[in-house]
Design an enzyme around this catalytic site. Structure first.
Site, mmCIF file in Angstrom:
data_model
loop_
_atom_site.group_PDB
_atom_site.id
_atom_site.type_symbol
_atom_site.label_atom_id
_atom_site.label_comp_id
_atom_site.label_asym_id
_atom_site.label_seq_id
_atom_site.Cartn_x
_atom_site.Cartn_y
_atom_site.Cartn_z
ATOM 1 N N TYR A 142 -11.665 -53.652 8.318
ATOM 2 C CA TYR A 142 -12.081 -52.880 7.147
ATOM 3 C C TYR A 142 -11.094 -51.762 6.841
ATOM 4 O O TYR A 142 -10.888 -51.404 5.689
ATOM 5 C CB TYR A 142 -13.462 -52.248 7.386
ATOM 6 C CG TYR A 142 -14.626 -53.131 7.016
ATOM 7 C CD1 TYR A 142 -14.847 -54.326 7.687
ATOM 8 C CD2 TYR A 142 -15.504 -52.751 6.012
ATOM 9 C CE1 TYR A 142 -15.934 -55.118 7.357
ATOM 10 C CE2 TYR A 142 -16.593 -53.541 5.681
ATOM 11 C CZ TYR A 142 -16.803 -54.710 6.351
ATOM 12 O OH TYR A 142 -17.878 -55.487 6.025
ATOM 13 N N LYS A 189 -14.539 -62.027 20.214
ATOM 14 C CA LYS A 189 -13.873 -63.330 20.106
ATOM 15 C C LYS A 189 -12.653 -63.257 21.030
ATOM 16 O O LYS A 189 -11.499 -63.425 20.610
ATOM 17 C CB LYS A 189 -13.493 -63.570 18.625
ATOM 18 C CG LYS A 189 -12.970 -64.957 18.313
ATOM 19 C CD LYS A 189 -14.025 -66.048 18.360
ATOM 20 C CE LYS A 189 -13.370 -67.412 18.210
ATOM 21 N NZ LYS A 189 -14.300 -68.531 18.501
ATOM 22 N N ASP A 221 -19.138 -66.633 17.657
ATOM 23 C CA ASP A 221 -19.672 -67.887 17.096
ATOM 24 C C ASP A 221 -20.934 -68.298 17.848
ATOM 25 O O ASP A 221 -21.934 -68.710 17.260
ATOM 26 C CB ASP A 221 -18.604 -68.994 17.089
ATOM 27 C CG ASP A 221 -17.814 -69.100 18.386
ATOM 28 O OD1 ASP A 221 -17.982 -68.247 19.281
ATOM 29 O OD2 ASP A 221 -17.022 -70.057 18.508
ATOM 30 N N ASP A 245 -20.966 -56.787 10.524
ATOM 31 C CA ASP A 245 -21.393 -56.942 9.131
ATOM 32 C C ASP A 245 -22.085 -58.295 8.959
ATOM 33 O O ASP A 245 -23.180 -58.395 8.405
ATOM 34 C CB ASP A 245 -20.173 -56.844 8.211
ATOM 35 C CG ASP A 245 -20.545 -57.055 6.758
ATOM 36 O OD1 ASP A 245 -21.533 -56.450 6.315
ATOM 37 O OD2 ASP A 245 -19.858 -57.841 6.074
ATOM 38 N N ASP A 249 -26.549 -59.252 8.748
ATOM 39 C CA ASP A 249 -27.213 -59.967 7.645
ATOM 40 C C ASP A 249 -27.970 -61.169 8.209
ATOM 41 O O ASP A 249 -29.100 -61.444 7.830
ATOM 42 C CB ASP A 249 -26.196 -60.469 6.607
ATOM 43 C CG ASP A 249 -26.034 -59.513 5.433
ATOM 44 O OD1 ASP A 249 -26.177 -58.289 5.644
ATOM 45 O OD2 ASP A 249 -25.768 -59.987 4.309
#
Ligand code: IPM
Ligand code: MN
Length: 355
Positions: A142, A189, A221, A245, A249
């Site tokens: 970001y 990751k 994942d 982020d 959601d």
């Protein structure tokens, strides 16, 4: 107590839902004898319209001088499909996070018994799920260097993390794990990304200082899958900005509606309390948006910014009561009557006053 709150309703449904949270805050302050004042400040598209900046300096000063920020949402369809726009409403949110040093975003995910059937997931999978996502909020892709080369045909965003950024968020995560069920899942990751390997290395260095916390490491994942197949596995999840982020959601589906998820962003200066759902422009001005996430964000404000736990509890009790009594907006109403945004807000404030 004297509470000075910066009120940043922002765009879309932001103003409507923040109005309802203000009703709840006022009701709490009357009940518990606190004195509250609000200072309005523009942010997002409305700030661009008013003063050409999505996070004007005056808004920043207002936030710095307040004890807490109650935030609605930013975003406007005028900008969404215009990749050439020079200023964007979302920059207001990002600038606010950076300038207030809000490096940690806390997003609790709980389930409400009477809403379990609203989750797209099987009831037995979500019933009793209760976890806290801690998202790093001022680093990573970001905020890393970004740009275009090759005459505009190549684009890059740099996913960069410094040790101090990782240490402070992991510290917070271990501390929250200690206060909860003592189970921390570090999501990364590390099989591919160097920045993730730094996160994992630092987490492994810190874990021995928290022998009571069971610390696991999970690839993002796999975590995305586990949130759907077994959300009860989690207690505290900590992860970097972009993964956080996306996963939050996804996690919101566990509780049945995005309209229920509150969040607190905390760090170096004033903390910000906001619903995670965004500006939902299609519903703006229609008095149909679900105000409960913002009202629950106000509950987090009492708890996190002011240490007023009873006050937070009273708001949560009122929200649960509204859900149990079917006083909910159309997203949750199902076959029952759908109440308007302001009706739900009034009902919650009434409940606080009378219970
Ligand atoms: C969120 C939002 C923001 C983000 C957007 C509006 C910039 O999606 O708070 O999760 O990506 O962080
Ligand atoms: Mn998001």
């Amino acid at each position: 107590m004297k509470l000075n709150i910066a009120k940043l309703p922002g765009d879309g449904i932001g103003p409507e839902v923040v109005d309802q949270a203000v009703k709840a805050v006022d009701a709490i302050c009357r009940k518990f004898g606190h004195e509250v004042s609000y200072t309005y400040a523009p942010v997002g598209a409305c700030a661009i319209d008013e003063c050409g900046s999505a996070y004007p300096e005056l808004t920043h000063q207002t936030c710095l001088e307040s004890d807490a920020v109650l935030f609605g949402a930013v975003g406007d369809p005028r900008y969404d499909n215009d990749p050439t726009a020079k200023v964007r409403p979302e920059q207001g949110l990002l600038a606010m996070r950076k300038q207030l040093g809000l490096y940690a975003n806390l997003r609790p995910v709980e389930t409400f018994k009477s809403l379990i059937h609203k989750s797209p997931l099987k009831e037995e999978l979500v019933d009793g799920a209760d976890f806290l996502c801690i998202r790093e909020l001022t680093g990573g892709m970001y905020f890393g260097e970004k740009g275009r080369t090759d005459g505009g045909d190549t684009a890059y965003d740099t996913n960069i993390y410094h040790r101090y950024e990782v240490e402070r968020i992991l510290n917070l995560a271990f501390e929250y794990a200690m206060r909860r069920r003592r189970h921390l899942t570090v999501v990364d990751k590390a099989n591919v990304l160097e920045s993730s390997r730094l996160w994992r290395q630092i987490a492994q260095e810190m874990a021995p200082q928290y022998p009571d916390v069971q610390t696991d490491y999970m690839f993002v994942d796999n975590a995305a899958m586990k949130l759907i197949t077994g959300p009860k596995f989690f207690d505290v999840i900590v992860t970097e900005n972009t993964f956080g982020d996306i996963l939050t959601d996804e996690a919101s589906c566990v509780s049945g509606s995005m309209g229920l998820l509150a969040s607190a962003s905390v760090g170096e200066h004033t903390s910000v309390f906001e619903p995670i759902h965004g500006s939902y422009p299609q519903a703006a001005g229609k008095n149909i948006a679900n105000p409960l996430a913002t009202i629950l964000s106000a509950a987090m404000m009492f708890e996190y910014a002011f240490g007023l736990m009873e006050e937070g509890k009273a708001i949560r009790a009122a929200v649960s009561a509204s859900i149990d009594s079917g006083v909910v907006t159309e997203d949750l109403a199902g076959d029952g009557k759908a109440f308007s945004t302001s009706e739900v807000g009034d009902w919650v404030a009434e409940y606080i006053a009378n219970n």
